[in-house]
Scaffold this active site. Structure first.
Site, PDB file in Angstrom:
ATOM      1  CG  HIS A 223      -4.683 -10.953   2.773  1.00 10.93           C
ATOM      2  ND1 HIS A 223      -3.474 -10.314   2.754  1.00 10.93           N
ATOM      3  CD2 HIS A 223      -5.611 -10.055   2.321  1.00 10.93           C
ATOM      4  CE1 HIS A 223      -3.662  -9.069   2.294  1.00 10.93           C
ATOM      5  NE2 HIS A 223      -4.934  -8.896   2.022  1.00 10.93           N
TER       6      HIS A 223
ATOM      7  NE  ARG B 159      -8.066 -12.640   5.957  1.00 14.55           N
ATOM      8  CZ  ARG B 159      -7.742 -11.344   6.064  1.00 14.55           C
ATOM      9  NH1 ARG B 159      -7.648 -10.778   7.248  1.00 14.55           N
ATOM     10  NH2 ARG B 159      -7.530 -10.610   4.989  1.00 14.55           N
TER      11      ARG B 159
ATOM     12  CE1 TYR C  24      -9.232  -4.792   0.511  1.00 16.82           C
ATOM     13  CE2 TYR C  24     -10.994  -4.523   2.114  1.00 16.82           C
ATOM     14  CZ  TYR C  24      -9.694  -4.869   1.829  1.00 16.82           C
ATOM     15  OH  TYR C  24      -8.865  -5.269   2.834  1.00 16.82           O
TER      16      TYR C  24
ATOM     17  CG  HIS D 175      -8.651  -8.570   0.876  1.00 15.77           C
ATOM     18  ND1 HIS D 175      -7.894  -7.999   1.879  1.00 15.77           N
ATOM     19  CD2 HIS D 175      -9.816  -8.940   1.457  1.00 15.77           C
ATOM     20  CE1 HIS D 175      -8.571  -8.038   3.011  1.00 15.77           C
ATOM     21  NE2 HIS D 175      -9.740  -8.598   2.800  1.00 15.77           N
TER      22      HIS D 175
ATOM     23  CG  ASP E  62      -1.526  -6.077   3.595  1.00 13.16           C
ATOM     24  OD1 ASP E  62      -1.780  -5.138   2.801  1.00 13.16           O
ATOM     25  OD2 ASP E  62      -2.381  -6.554   4.361  1.00 13.16           O
TER      26      ASP E  62
ATOM     27  CB  SER F  69      -5.108  -0.550   8.346  1.00 15.88           C
ATOM     28  OG  SER F  69      -6.079  -1.358   7.706  1.00 15.88           O
TER      29      SER F  69
ATOM     30  NE  ARG G 191     -11.888  -5.591   6.149  1.00 17.08           N
ATOM     31  CZ  ARG G 191     -10.588  -5.777   6.335  1.00 17.08           C
ATOM     32  NH1 ARG G 191      -9.820  -4.764   6.680  1.00 17.08           N
ATOM     33  NH2 ARG G 191     -10.045  -6.962   6.173  1.00 17.08           N
TER      34      ARG G 191
ATOM     35  N   GLY H 234      -8.078   3.153   7.216  1.00 18.20           N
ATOM     36  CA  GLY H 234      -9.215   4.050   7.376  1.00 18.20           C
ATOM     37  C   GLY H 234     -10.371   3.398   8.110  1.00 18.20           C
TER      38      GLY H 234
ATOM     39  CG  HIS I  31      -1.949  -1.166   1.078  1.00 15.72           C
ATOM     40  ND1 HIS I  31      -3.097  -1.076   0.324  1.00 15.72           N
ATOM     41  CD2 HIS I  31      -1.930  -2.441   1.555  1.00 15.72           C
ATOM     42  CE1 HIS I  31      -3.761  -2.218   0.371  1.00 15.72           C
ATOM     43  NE2 HIS I  31      -3.064  -3.069   1.114  1.00 15.72           N
TER      44      HIS I  31
END
Ligand code: ZN
Length: 397
Positions: free
Chosen positions: A227, A230, A133, A198, A288, A292, A166, A72, A66
């Site tokens: 990911h 995870r 996304y 993602h 990544d 965040s 999300r 955010g 990123h």
């Protein structure tokens, strides 16, 4: 302009194949020669770097960064900042693919492209994905496919969120359409045309991608899910994808800690994927970085907003070597030749004549010296080239 040369003397070269003790000569941004007892050419002023008793490796390739910030979640105060040049170079990363994430509203692909150009000016090799996304996704022109064809630095679409609260919950058919856009855009542009996905912690896991294979004629290598470490459940699901011949991307900044007990460390992820018969050549790493990493308490209240670190890429390569006893030629693959193959970048991820002069000199534990496009960026662990606004004192330009 004079030619600029660099002679890396006497290191143990892993290209990532083991090449033994060799000198590496770079002229401008390319590797010109590998051999014994090389000398700087008389016509190119240059420098000799002593790499004796050190390992000489390719600069690392990170396909998920990123660079213009991310995050955010929790409000605008949690938007993560842009990365600076040395956030990447000091950890040996010389090629990055930048991308947007959750926030495709206050952040744009245009802004991302400008940031990628700025980092390239500073010496990094940069590409981006178009999109964010959501589906329909964010673009510069009127379609992701046109972005890939018309804009040089755009090599694919991403990161599109699947199985995540999300995301925008695209239907399987919408995903198949996007995969087709990436594929055709890549063909017409002569690029990778990747759909970088993602994958969240939702219950469908990789089912949407397996469904795309059933309803569309997209080569499996077009879709690159990330990911995958995870949770153990997602990693188990990833085995199915690996057995079908797909690429599996492991996020090196995901690791179990006191806040996230479910995560699987990158080295454990590689270990279990291989035990399940997934070949190492299908497994890649990405950081990544700049994204965040929110930390929540048991009631779901946001406690802390961390930021993914780029350091984890080199550390994960070292962990493969130390903990899984993989030789460097194998341990380096997920961070060099494999992402380069996924991205169809033929001149990075290897130390060979004609390749970009991206080199990491290391003792096998720490990144010591980093060369990007034939320029020393980090010397004995200290950055010597800084981004434009990164440092006001001791700045070298
Ligand atoms: Zn993501």
């Amino acid at each position: 302009m004079n030619a600029r040369a660099l002679l890396i003397r006497g290191g143990e070269v892993w290209s990532p194949d083991h090449r033994g003790t060799l000198d590496v000569l770079t002229i401008n941004d390319r590797i010109m020669a590998l051999g014994d007892h090389l000398e700087l050419p008389g016509w190119a002023p240059g420098e000799v770097l002593d790499a004796r008793h050190q390992l000489v490796m390719p600069g690392l390739v990170d396909q998920h960064v990123h660079i213009s910030g991310g995050g955010g979640e929790g409000g605008p105060q949690f938007r993560t900042p842009e990365l600076q040049l040395t956030d990447l170079t000091r950890w040996g990363i010389t090629t990055v693919v930048g991308l947007l994430g959750t926030d495709g509203t206050t952040r744009s692909v245009q802004e991302l492209l400008a940031k990628a150009r700025a980092l390239a000016f500073d010496g990094l090799n940069t590409r981006i994905y178009t999109g964010a996304y959501e589906v329909p996704t964010r673009t510069i022109t009127d379609s992701p496919r046109n972005d890939i064809i018309l804009i040089g630095r755009i090599v694919g679409i991403g990161e599109i969120a699947i199985s995540d609260h999300r995301g925008s919950h695209p239907s399987d058919r919408e995903l198949a359409h996007l995969a087709g856009e990436a594929r055709t855009g890549g063909l017409l542009a002569g690029k990778a045309g990747v759909l970088h996905l993602h994958v969240g912690s939702g219950a469908r896991r990789l089912d949407p991608l397996l469904a795309v294979l059933d309803i569309a004629d997209v080569p499996i290598g077009t879709m690159v899910p990330t990911h995958l470490n995870r949770t153990p459940e997602l990693l188990r699901d990833a085995v199915r994808w690996g057995h079908r011949g797909g690429y599996l991307d492991i996020t090196t900044s995901i690791a179990p800690d006191e806040h996230d007990r479910a995560a699987v460390s990158p080295v454990e992820a590689v270990k279990s994927l291989r035990q399940e018969g997934v070949v190492l050549d299908r497994i890649s790493f990405s950081t990544d970085a700049g994204g965040s990493a929110p930390v929540f308490d048991s009631t779901g209240r946001l406690l802390h907003m961390g930021v993914g670190s780029a350091q984890s890429l080199f550390n994960s390569v070292c962990s493969l070597h130390e903990q899984l006893s993989l030789e460097w030629n194998e341990a380096l693959k997920p961070a060099t030749v494999t992402p380069a193959r996924i991205l169809k970048l033929g001149d990075v991820g290897r130390i060979e004549v004609g390749a970009r002069a991206d080199v990491v000199i290391t003792d096998g534990r720490e990144v010591r010296t980093v060369i990007a496009a034939g320029r020393v960026m980090v010397r004995d662990r200290e950055p010597v080239v800084w981004g434009m606004f990164e440092k006001t004192e001791g700045q070298n330009r």
